[in-house]
Structures are given as C-alpha cells and as structure tokens.
Write a protein that holds these residues in place. Structure first.
Motif, PDB file in Angstrom:
ATOM      1  N   ARG A 149     -41.892  35.660  -3.795  1.00 11.12           N
ATOM      2  CA  ARG A 149     -42.477  34.911  -2.652  1.00 11.12           C
ATOM      3  C   ARG A 149     -42.538  33.589  -3.394  1.00 11.12           C
ATOM      4  O   ARG A 149     -42.891  33.073  -4.287  1.00 11.12           O
ATOM      5  CB  ARG A 149     -43.867  35.332  -2.391  1.00 11.12           C
ATOM      6  CG  ARG A 149     -43.862  36.743  -1.918  1.00 11.12           C
ATOM      7  CD  ARG A 149     -45.266  37.253  -1.871  1.00 11.12           C
ATOM      8  NE  ARG A 149     -46.185  36.460  -1.074  1.00 11.12           N
ATOM      9  CZ  ARG A 149     -46.509  36.582   0.350  1.00 11.12           C
ATOM     10  NH1 ARG A 149     -45.710  37.736   0.765  1.00 11.12           N
ATOM     11  NH2 ARG A 149     -47.273  35.908   0.849  1.00 11.12           N
ATOM     12  N   THR A 173     -38.292  35.241  -0.823  1.00 10.30           N
ATOM     13  CA  THR A 173     -39.078  35.246   0.574  1.00 10.30           C
ATOM     14  C   THR A 173     -40.004  33.976   0.714  1.00 10.30           C
ATOM     15  O   THR A 173     -41.006  33.957   0.153  1.00 10.30           O
ATOM     16  CB  THR A 173     -40.044  36.636   0.698  1.00 10.30           C
ATOM     17  OG1 THR A 173     -39.325  37.900   0.420  1.00 10.30           O
ATOM     18  CG2 THR A 173     -40.815  36.700   1.896  1.00 10.30           C
ATOM     19  N   VAL A 175     -42.591  31.959   2.085  1.00  9.76           N
ATOM     20  CA  VAL A 175     -43.876  32.001   2.645  1.00  9.76           C
ATOM     21  C   VAL A 175     -44.563  30.909   3.294  1.00  9.76           C
ATOM     22  O   VAL A 175     -45.647  30.982   3.930  1.00  9.76           O
ATOM     23  CB  VAL A 175     -45.012  32.784   1.490  1.00  9.76           C
ATOM     24  CG1 VAL A 175     -44.461  34.085   1.156  1.00  9.76           C
ATOM     25  CG2 VAL A 175     -45.172  31.829   0.527  1.00  9.76           C
ATOM     26  N   THR A 208     -51.437  32.150  -0.848  1.00 12.31           N
ATOM     27  CA  THR A 208     -50.112  32.825  -0.223  1.00 12.31           C
ATOM     28  C   THR A 208     -49.411  33.701  -1.470  1.00 12.31           C
ATOM     29  O   THR A 208     -48.449  34.544  -1.058  1.00 12.31           O
ATOM     30  CB  THR A 208     -49.140  31.753   0.134  1.00 12.31           C
ATOM     31  OG1 THR A 208     -48.948  30.992  -1.041  1.00 12.31           O
ATOM     32  CG2 THR A 208     -49.559  30.991   1.360  1.00 12.31           C
TER      33      THR A 208
END
Length: 627
Positions: A149, A173, A175, A208
């Motif tokens: 992330r 990924t 975020v 996050t």
C-alpha cells in the motif's frame, strides 16, 4: 500439425471479423426497422436482401482499410475506440455511395445513415473494452500477490502517470495522494482520492496503513525535496522517488522508474537555462580536443560536445582504462562522430605537438589535472609537473597550431590557496590569463567547486563507508563545501566558453555552501540508518592543505555579472610576463632535477598569498550577492 497451427493462428481473428460483421448486420437492420416503424406506410425490411449484403461489403472494406483488425481486444484502448468511430463514419459514407449507385437510396431513409454509425461504434467498442476489463480482472485474480500500500506525494502529471503505470504491475496498491494544492483536496485521480497536504503525511500514513511512500515531484527544488524527505523519515516508512526531469531527458532514467532518494536529489539545484543556440553555433562542425577526457568532468564534456554536433572529437587521456571506456561509449552512442583516442600525458610537449598536428583542434577543453588535496601535499613535483607544466605545454601547442579557443577547467581551491594542488591550479590560471595577451587564441578559465559523485570525492567515499557499516569520517564539524552536479558544471563550462573573449576567469555560481557534517548525516538517514547508533560519525581533523571554507573569488578580484545569471566574471590580476616565464623555466628545471624545495619556493614567489607549509586557513568567504 501445420494446418492445426494455421487454424489456431487465424481463428481468433476470424472470430473478431465475424463479430464485427454480425454487429454491422444487427445495427443496419435494427435501425432500419425502427425508422420504418415510425413511418405512416412502413415498408418491410429484408433481413438478408441485396441491400444488406452491399452494406456488409462496403463496411467490411472500410474496416480492412482502416486497420481495425491489427489491434488486439486484450489491449483495447482509447486509440482503438477512436479508430472504430472513424471506421464507422467512413463506413456510413461508403454505404451511402454504394446504395446510391445501387438504387439511388430509394429504400434508405436519410436518418438511418445518420444513426447507423453511432450505434455501430457503440456495439463494436463496448465488447472490446468489456473483454479487456474481464481479462485484466481475471489476470489480477490469478496472479495477484500481496501488494504494498503506497501513498503518493504529488498529485500532478508525474503522480498521475506514476499511478497509472504502478496499477498495471500489481505490486503496489495506491491508497491516496498528498498535495499542497488545497484545490485538489477531495478530488480523485484514477479513482484514488487526494487526502490532504504533505504536512499531514505522518497522520495519513497511519490512517491509511501505508507501507511505502513515493515522492512524485520530479521538478521539486532542493528545499521542497528536503521537506518531503524529512516528512517521509518522520513516518519511519521506506520511501522512493521518481527521476529528475533532466535525467529523463538525458536518457539516464525512465520517467516512472522508482528509485531510492539519492543525495544528489537533495543537493539538486534549479535546472540551468543556457543559450544553446550560441553554444551550438560555437561548437557545431568544429574540431574539439578534451584533455583528461576520461575523467568525471572530461567525460561529461565529451558527451555534451558530441551531442552538439562537433565535426570531430579528440580525447587526450593518461589513464588507459578511462580512455577505453569513453571511447567505447562515444563510438556506441555517436557512430557518425569522428573520434580520436590519444593515450598520453599533456605534460609531454612532443605528445601535445603530435596531437595538434594530426587532429588540428579548433576548441580545446583542458580538464586534465591532479586534484586530491591531501595526496598532492607530499607530491609537489607531480602536482607542479601535471597541473602547471601540463597546462603550459597544451596551451603553447594550442597557440602554435592556431586553435580558436582554450578553456582551462580550474577550481575554487585556487583562490587563496593553502594546498599544493590549489597553488598549482592558481599558477595555471595566471599563465593562461597572461598568455592570452601574447596569443591569438582565446584563453578562458572556468572556476568552480566540488562536483557530486566525481571520482574520489566525498560522496562516493561516504557511500562506501556507510555500506561497510561505518564509521563515517568527517574532518571538521564546521567544514563546508560548494557542490553542483557534473552535467550542470559542464553545461556552464560550455556557456562560459562562449562568453569569453580571452584572458577572463569565470566563476560558476555554486549556490549555498553545504556542511559536510549535514551531508554525512543525510546520507546515513537515506540509507535507513541513524548516526546516533547505527553508523557513527568520527571527526578526524583538517588534513594538510585543507581549508575550512572554500572561496570562489579572491578579495582583490573585482567580479561582475555576465549575460548568464549563474556565471560571474573575475577581473584578472596581471603579472609581468618575463617574471612568470622565468619562474616557469626554473620550475621545469626543478621538475627535471626533482628539486621539490625549489618548486615550493617558486610557488611562494608567484603567489604571495600561498603558505607553502600547508597551514590550514579559514579563508575569506566572498558571497555572490555582495559588492
């Protein structure tokens, strides 16, 4: 076997053609039926009449002509959709002409020809995009591995392009974005929200559950970059960055390549704006000689000269390995360049004469020099022979063979020299300044400080010490140095060579001096370590001949601005030509006899400000903004 391979190879393409023809038939009949159903006296629509076959033939020819079947559904994108729309419009036009010739469009309402291409474009485009989405989703499901992330610092064009590429790789990924532009707060890029400003990074990284931070600000200056790095370090998360714009333009990096933050990113300066037209005019089509062309500065000068379209490039280099490496690189990257590789010493007058006789250079860049201050303190003969007599031999050869210009690459250590290296470079400056009055060749001196990552400099030494686990050795807690990148230094050298008329000393604006202690601490932190416990810093004391502060101008050198904001002109200090040449002749005899005591006395006589005993001096700092 061959037949099976052939069928397997053409089967997907035939399926695509069959699908498209089916969509053409479906669109034409559906639109025609709908239109006739609205008429007071509807006419029956034939599903497979002559009219339908003519439409299929005309539209199929247009599909083939526009190259619709060269693309793959697996990689359908916006250019493919545009090509489909173009093919449908051209197809409608071709159908109209065909049916006009067939029956003067008696059975075809005009609205059918207007609606048909729009409906057909949708029926052709949507299945392609749906197929690609399905394949991508299926591939992600099959190959998906645990991805990191990441938070992206910077929601500009670089961040947008970076996220688009990273999402294809499935390793990351994204975020969220962080950007100081408050107007972007709450907006989305590729469906990813802009969460807040950079100052909120520590908080948002926790919220996050980010596992890595990416700085996507290739145009950031050093202050902005240091702030971003400080915030990243505060989060105790790994962080990466994208290459600087100049590295991408020069082909040293790809745009969306993730790399570790290097010390060069934090010491970087604003990109130099040059008068490339004047530089190219001066060098294009010219015969150029670079002495020391295998070194850090010399090799970059060679690359830029080759890029500017020189007729020929001659490199005079003492190191066989360095000469081999630059020759291999230039012959590979510039196959049309006339390249001459000379292995030899610029202090050898016979070598210089032979090089000039054969290469006939018009522009000379003299980058060959010994530069390591502590090493040369005990090597006065070699420092004088190479840095002084080497310059003299090459300059006299340039004058004798009618070279247009001679550029001496000098150093800030030549100002108020406390080292043998600096003193010898200062004598070389004096010779070129005064020789300019005796010659038709333009002799120009360019003076600057340290360049990042040059061979034997502090940055690679610190890097090796950190890799070995420390300690990192710094001579003094308050020692400072000026830094610039090798490409920037060489670009400014080229610009200064255009500005000079002969006899000038140009000094490059090195920006603000950097504390070497801060440099070491930052490099340790960039390596993921801490100077307090992981890798200690040890202060070893100033070495012989080493200054605490470096200078770019002598207090008696009145300097003025030039046409370029980063280049300053120092007024030369004249010296009696007979005195200078007499001292240099004595120096030649002392070099021959290995009389280092005499060489030290010669340096003392030529440079009253020089302390030949090597006593360190704090020097006098001359700021660029003062007058």
């Amino acid at each position: 076997m061959l037949l099976r391979k052939t069928i397997a190879g053409i089967h997907p393409r035939l399926a695509v053609v069959a699908h498209d023809m089916l969509m053409v038939w479906l669109t034409w009949t559906a639109v025609s039926m709908l239109r006739w159903s609205l008429a007071p006296n509807p006419s029956p629509v034939s599903l497979f009449g002559h009219e339908v076959w003519l439409v299929l033939a005309a539209q199929g020819l247009i599909f083939w002509w526009t190259g619709l079947y060269r693309g793959l559904w697996r990689f359908a994108s916006m250019p493919d959709i545009w090509n489909i729309f173009r093919a449908c419009l051209l197809g409608a036009f071709a159908v109209a002409i065909t049916l006009f010739v067939y029956n003067r469009l008696v059975t075809v309402p005009r609205t059918v020809l207007l609606v048909y291409p729009l409906v057909l474009a949708v029926l052709l485009g949507v299945p392609r995009l749906a197929y690609r989405y399905w394949k991508d989703s299926r591939l992600d499901f099959v190959t998906r591995a645990p991805s990191q992330r990441i938070l992206v610092l910077g929601a500009g064009k670089a961040g947008d392009a970076l996220v688009r590429d990273l999402r294809r790789e499935n390793r990351y990924t994204p975020v969220g974005f962080l950007d100081d532009n408050v107007q972007l707060r709450g907006s989305r890029l590729h469906g990813i929200p802009v969460l807040g400003t950079l100052d909120q990074l520590p908080q948002l990284a926790r919220e996050t559950a980010a596992e890595m931070l990416v700085i996507a600000m290739p145009a950031a200056n050093k202050v902005q970059m240091r702030r971003a790095v400080d915030l990243c370090e505060e989060c105790n998360l790994p962080f990466r960055t994208v290459p600087r714009l100049e590295d991408v333009v020069a082909g040293r990096s790809s745009f969306n390549e993730l790399k570790e933050v290097a010390i060069e990113d934090l010491l970087g300066r604003e990109q130099v704006q040059l008068d490339w037209t004047a530089i190219r005019t001066r060098l294009a089509g010219k015969r150029v000689l670079v002495s020391g062309g295998g070194g850090s500065i010399g090799s970059e000068l060679c690359r830029q000269v080759a890029r500017l379209g020189a007729e020929s490039l001659t490199v005079l280099e003492l190191s066989e390995y360095n000469l081999y490496m630059i020759e291999q690189e230039l012959r590979r990257d510039y196959p049309d360049l006339l390249f001459n590789a000379w292995l030899g010493d610029c202090g050898d007058a016979m070598t210089c004469a032979r090089v000039f006789e054969q290469a006939r250079p018009q522009v000379v860049f003299h980058a060959a020099a010994y530069k390591h201050v502590p090493l040369l303190q005990g090597q006065v003969r070699e420092a004088f022979r190479n840095n002084v007599l080497g310059t003299k031999a090459l300059a006299e050869a340039a004058d004798a063979h009618g070279a247009d210009s001679f550029v001496l690459i000098s150093t800030d250590k030549a100002v108020n020299p406390t080292s043998v290296m600096g003193a010898c470079k200062r004598v070389a400056e004096l010779f070129c300044q005064n020789f300019a009055r005796q010659s038709h060749t333009r002799f120009i001196t360019v003076r600057f400080g340290n360049v990042l990552d040059s061979a034997g400099s502090v940055v690679p030494r610190f890097r090796e010490q950190i890799r070995a686990g420390g300690p990192v050795t710094v001579t003094h807690p308050e020692i400072t140095r000026y830094f610039m990148t090798i490409p920037e230094a060489c670009q400014l050298i080229l610009q200064a060579s255009v500005l000079g008329n002969g006899g000038e000393i140009f000094a490059l604006d090195m920006g603000e001096p950097v504390k070497i202690r801060d440099l070491a601490e930052q490099m340790i932190r960039l390596a993921g370590k801490h100077e307090s416990g992981d890798i200690p810093i040890i202060y070893t004391g100033l070495r012989p001949g080493e200054k605490l502060f470096e200078e770019l101008f002598h207090p008696h050198e009145q300097y003025t601005d030039t046409a370029h904001a980063k280049i300053f002109l120092a007024q030369p200090r004249s010296m009696a030509w007979n005195l200078l040449t007499t001292q240099l002749r004595q120096g030649e005899l002392a070099v021959r006899d290995f009389d280092e005591g005499m060489l030290r006395r010669i340096l003392d006589q030529l440079l009253p400000e020089f302390a030949s005993d090597g006593t360190p001096s704090d020097g006098v700092v001359v700021a660029f903004g003062s007058r």
